[in-house]
Design a protein around this motif. Sequence first.
Motif, PDB file in Angstrom:
ATOM      1  N   GLU A 101     -34.926  -4.938  54.802  1.00  0.00           N
ATOM      2  CA  GLU A 101     -35.041  -3.900  55.811  1.00  0.00           C
ATOM      3  C   GLU A 101     -36.045  -3.904  57.045  1.00  0.00           C
ATOM      4  O   GLU A 101     -35.823  -3.226  57.755  1.00  0.00           O
ATOM      5  CB  GLU A 101     -36.864  -3.489  54.764  1.00  0.00           C
ATOM      6  N   TYR A 102     -35.604  -5.232  57.245  1.00  0.00           N
ATOM      7  CA  TYR A 102     -37.027  -6.093  58.550  1.00  0.00           C
ATOM      8  C   TYR A 102     -35.352  -5.446  59.926  1.00  0.00           C
ATOM      9  O   TYR A 102     -34.338  -5.722  60.157  1.00  0.00           O
ATOM     10  CB  TYR A 102     -36.146  -8.033  58.291  1.00  0.00           C
ATOM     11  N   LYS A 103     -36.284  -4.656  60.502  1.00  0.00           N
ATOM     12  CA  LYS A 103     -36.141  -4.062  62.154  1.00  0.00           C
ATOM     13  C   LYS A 103     -35.039  -2.801  61.337  1.00  0.00           C
ATOM     14  O   LYS A 103     -34.046  -2.223  62.308  1.00  0.00           O
ATOM     15  CB  LYS A 103     -35.370  -5.255  62.556  1.00  0.00           C
ATOM     16  N   ALA A 104     -34.687  -2.419  60.127  1.00  0.00           N
ATOM     17  CA  ALA A 104     -33.939  -1.270  59.648  1.00  0.00           C
ATOM     18  C   ALA A 104     -34.047  -0.252  60.546  1.00  0.00           C
ATOM     19  O   ALA A 104     -33.153   0.736  60.637  1.00  0.00           O
ATOM     20  CB  ALA A 104     -34.020  -1.302  58.413  1.00  0.00           C
ATOM     21  N   ASN A 105     -35.285  -0.168  60.282  1.00  0.00           N
ATOM     22  CA  ASN A 105     -35.717   1.434  61.051  1.00  0.00           C
ATOM     23  C   ASN A 105     -35.811   1.532  62.993  1.00  0.00           C
ATOM     24  O   ASN A 105     -35.709   2.607  63.244  1.00  0.00           O
ATOM     25  CB  ASN A 105     -37.601   1.211  60.979  1.00  0.00           C
ATOM     26  N   ARG A 106     -34.999   0.542  63.271  1.00  0.00           N
ATOM     27  CA  ARG A 106     -35.034   0.759  65.289  1.00  0.00           C
ATOM     28  C   ARG A 106     -33.792   1.099  65.158  1.00  0.00           C
ATOM     29  O   ARG A 106     -32.905   1.839  64.971  1.00  0.00           O
ATOM     30  CB  ARG A 106     -34.728  -0.358  65.128  1.00  0.00           C
ATOM     31  N   ASP A 107     -34.009   2.728  66.445  1.00  0.00           N
ATOM     32  CA  ASP A 107     -33.060   3.364  66.923  1.00  0.00           C
ATOM     33  C   ASP A 107     -32.062   2.250  67.553  1.00  0.00           C
ATOM     34  O   ASP A 107     -32.095   1.222  67.770  1.00  0.00           O
ATOM     35  CB  ASP A 107     -33.760   4.814  67.772  1.00  0.00           C
ATOM     36  N   ALA A 108     -30.760   2.865  67.368  1.00  0.00           N
ATOM     37  CA  ALA A 108     -29.942   2.130  67.809  1.00  0.00           C
ATOM     38  C   ALA A 108     -30.211   2.057  69.964  1.00  0.00           C
ATOM     39  O   ALA A 108     -30.516   2.773  70.230  1.00  0.00           O
ATOM     40  CB  ALA A 108     -28.464   3.330  67.889  1.00  0.00           C
ATOM     41  N   MET A 109     -29.828   0.911  70.001  1.00  0.00           N
ATOM     42  CA  MET A 109     -29.795   1.022  72.025  1.00  0.00           C
ATOM     43  C   MET A 109     -28.914   1.849  72.342  1.00  0.00           C
ATOM     44  O   MET A 109     -27.868   1.745  72.266  1.00  0.00           O
ATOM     45  CB  MET A 109     -29.081  -0.312  72.216  1.00  0.00           C
ATOM     46  N   PRO A 110     -29.791   2.190  73.873  1.00  0.00           N
ATOM     47  CA  PRO A 110     -29.087   3.397  74.586  1.00  0.00           C
ATOM     48  C   PRO A 110     -28.132   2.735  74.957  1.00  0.00           C
ATOM     49  O   PRO A 110     -27.812   1.759  74.951  1.00  0.00           O
ATOM     50  CB  PRO A 110     -30.237   2.927  75.859  1.00  0.00           C
ATOM     51  N   GLU A 111     -27.639   3.945  74.724  1.00  0.00           N
ATOM     52  CA  GLU A 111     -25.388   3.534  75.336  1.00  0.00           C
ATOM     53  C   GLU A 111     -25.524   2.702  76.935  1.00  0.00           C
ATOM     54  O   GLU A 111     -25.036   1.784  77.160  1.00  0.00           O
ATOM     55  CB  GLU A 111     -24.744   4.964  75.229  1.00  0.00           C
ATOM     56  N   ASP A 112     -26.310   3.875  77.273  1.00  0.00           N
ATOM     57  CA  ASP A 112     -26.379   3.495  79.211  1.00  0.00           C
ATOM     58  C   ASP A 112     -26.865   1.595  78.714  1.00  0.00           C
ATOM     59  O   ASP A 112     -26.970   1.117  80.325  1.00  0.00           O
ATOM     60  CB  ASP A 112     -27.063   4.242  79.305  1.00  0.00           C
ATOM     61  N   LEU A 113     -28.145   0.882  78.021  1.00  0.00           N
ATOM     62  CA  LEU A 113     -28.315  -0.255  78.261  1.00  0.00           C
ATOM     63  C   LEU A 113     -26.796  -1.220  77.641  1.00  0.00           C
ATOM     64  O   LEU A 113     -27.230  -1.979  78.209  1.00  0.00           O
ATOM     65  CB  LEU A 113     -29.615  -0.182  77.472  1.00  0.00           C
ATOM     66  N   ALA A 114     -26.709  -0.692  76.439  1.00  0.00           N
ATOM     67  CA  ALA A 114     -25.807  -1.339  75.920  1.00  0.00           C
ATOM     68  C   ALA A 114     -24.467  -2.235  77.002  1.00  0.00           C
ATOM     69  O   ALA A 114     -23.904  -2.827  76.880  1.00  0.00           O
ATOM     70  CB  ALA A 114     -25.061  -0.912  74.799  1.00  0.00           C
ATOM     71  N   LEU A 115     -23.948  -1.001  78.196  1.00  0.00           N
ATOM     72  CA  LEU A 115     -23.185  -1.025  79.115  1.00  0.00           C
ATOM     73  C   LEU A 115     -23.459  -1.924  79.625  1.00  0.00           C
ATOM     74  O   LEU A 115     -22.920  -2.962  80.558  1.00  0.00           O
ATOM     75  CB  LEU A 115     -23.036   0.134  79.030  1.00  0.00           C
TER      76      LEU A 115
ATOM     77  N   ALA B  42     -44.930  -2.637  63.404  1.00  0.00           N
ATOM     78  CA  ALA B  42     -43.946  -1.005  63.108  1.00  0.00           C
ATOM     79  C   ALA B  42     -42.278  -1.385  63.848  1.00  0.00           C
ATOM     80  O   ALA B  42     -41.169  -0.772  63.447  1.00  0.00           O
ATOM     81  CB  ALA B  42     -44.356   0.877  63.716  1.00  0.00           C
ATOM     82  N   SER B  43     -42.353  -1.507  64.800  1.00  0.00           N
ATOM     83  CA  SER B  43     -41.439  -1.801  65.682  1.00  0.00           C
ATOM     84  C   SER B  43     -39.931  -2.980  64.720  1.00  0.00           C
ATOM     85  O   SER B  43     -39.056  -2.757  65.130  1.00  0.00           O
ATOM     86  CB  SER B  43     -41.225  -2.147  67.033  1.00  0.00           C
ATOM     87  N   ASP B  44     -40.615  -3.152  64.291  1.00  0.00           N
ATOM     88  CA  ASP B  44     -40.003  -4.237  63.265  1.00  0.00           C
ATOM     89  C   ASP B  44     -39.937  -4.594  62.389  1.00  0.00           C
ATOM     90  O   ASP B  44     -39.362  -4.981  60.943  1.00  0.00           O
ATOM     91  CB  ASP B  44     -40.680  -5.982  63.477  1.00  0.00           C
ATOM     92  N   ASN B  45     -40.178  -3.184  61.294  1.00  0.00           N
ATOM     93  CA  ASN B  45     -40.250  -2.585  60.033  1.00  0.00           C
ATOM     94  C   ASN B  45     -40.781  -3.543  58.814  1.00  0.00           C
ATOM     95  O   ASN B  45     -40.333  -3.988  58.108  1.00  0.00           O
ATOM     96  CB  ASN B  45     -38.651  -1.952  59.524  1.00  0.00           C
ATOM     97  N   ILE B  46     -41.942  -4.596  59.762  1.00  0.00           N
ATOM     98  CA  ILE B  46     -42.347  -5.505  58.746  1.00  0.00           C
ATOM     99  C   ILE B  46     -44.115  -4.608  58.345  1.00  0.00           C
ATOM    100  O   ILE B  46     -45.082  -4.139  58.708  1.00  0.00           O
ATOM    101  CB  ILE B  46     -43.407  -7.046  59.561  1.00  0.00           C
ATOM    102  N   PRO B  47     -44.383  -4.754  56.639  1.00  0.00           N
ATOM    103  CA  PRO B  47     -45.124  -3.724  56.359  1.00  0.00           C
ATOM    104  C   PRO B  47     -46.958  -4.300  56.802  1.00  0.00           C
ATOM    105  O   PRO B  47     -47.183  -3.004  56.361  1.00  0.00           O
ATOM    106  CB  PRO B  47     -44.735  -3.820  54.892  1.00  0.00           C
ATOM    107  N   GLY B  48     -46.658  -5.414  56.200  1.00  0.00           N
ATOM    108  CA  GLY B  48     -48.782  -5.799  56.552  1.00  0.00           C
ATOM    109  C   GLY B  48     -49.063  -5.682  55.270  1.00  0.00           C
ATOM    110  O   GLY B  48     -48.139  -4.876  54.263  1.00  0.00           O
ATOM    111  N   VAL B  49     -50.341  -4.832  55.083  1.00  0.00           N
ATOM    112  CA  VAL B  49     -51.231  -5.010  54.507  1.00  0.00           C
ATOM    113  C   VAL B  49     -51.354  -2.889  54.537  1.00  0.00           C
ATOM    114  O   VAL B  49     -52.105  -2.961  56.070  1.00  0.00           O
ATOM    115  CB  VAL B  49     -52.434  -5.306  54.162  1.00  0.00           C
ATOM    116  N   PRO B  50     -51.382  -2.355  53.981  1.00  0.00           N
ATOM    117  CA  PRO B  50     -51.957  -0.954  54.088  1.00  0.00           C
ATOM    118  C   PRO B  50     -53.120  -0.644  54.750  1.00  0.00           C
ATOM    119  O   PRO B  50     -53.906  -1.035  53.621  1.00  0.00           O
ATOM    120  CB  PRO B  50     -51.011  -0.312  52.919  1.00  0.00           C
ATOM    121  N   GLY B  51     -54.126  -0.086  55.251  1.00  0.00           N
ATOM    122  CA  GLY B  51     -55.138  -0.123  55.903  1.00  0.00           C
ATOM    123  C   GLY B  51     -55.354  -1.182  56.704  1.00  0.00           C
ATOM    124  O   GLY B  51     -56.593  -0.225  57.038  1.00  0.00           O
TER     125      GLY B  51
END
Length: 266
Positions: free
Chosen positions: A77-91, A193-202
């Motif tokens: 699940e590492y980085k699985a929550n990331r939005d796709a790169m904006p198309e105008d940036l990818a280009l 959160a940006s890399d979907n690394i869970p850490g310890v709740p709280g």
Amino acid sequence: MADTPNRLFLLDGMALVYRAHFALIRSPIYTSNRVNTSALFGFTNTLLDLIQNRKPTHLAVAFDTSDPTPRHTIYPEYKANRDAMPEDLALQLPHVKRMVQAFNIPVIECPGWEADDIIGTLAARADEDGSYETFMVTPDKDFAQLVTDTSKIYKPGRQGSEVEILDRAAICANWEVNDPLQTIDILGLWGDASDNIPGVPGVGEKTAKKLIAEYGSIEALLENTDKLKGKQKENVENNREQALLSKQLVTIIKDAPIDVGFDEIK
């Protein structure tokens, strides 16, 4: 510290490209054909500023690839929550790389390894060599763990603000630690959160800093959970494996198989 006549600048390509793109998100720069070039413009400005004002003797730009990394192997699940790169940036990415190569600056990519690992590996080799002062050019907080007596973070200014150069003393003060390596433990507890690394709740940033200031490392904290109280004790004890996994995920690898020598980035 030995005399360091060589000034090595290692640029975190993707982080700087994203930063440049979003810095101009309210007033993007377009060509006459309505092609967005904000990232290309911002990144080139950073590069020109470095070359003209910082006098590097060695320079390279590291980029991530789309291949899975060792982190995906241990945690799919590492980085699985990331939005796709904006198309105008990818280009713009191929143009950014072409521009870097036109300066005769190496673009370093290593399938299966992140730019962080490439920079971590080269910075560690430079530290070992002893004749380099290394500047890791990135806005990314994870690089704090790589700061040593001869490696610093070079954080480009935002919207006209000054450049920040973070040395060992600055990292220790900012993170409230005795050794920059302890920032790995803070990040492991805190998660990302940006890399979907869970850490310890709280456990947020403040609590993570407090716990590592007191116990020194995640491992030592886990050996002393009897000294914790209430919900915090419960959360740490119930998420033992998750804390250790998160620490592993945030640790930058310093022995990636990079076959680029310092002569090639001179």
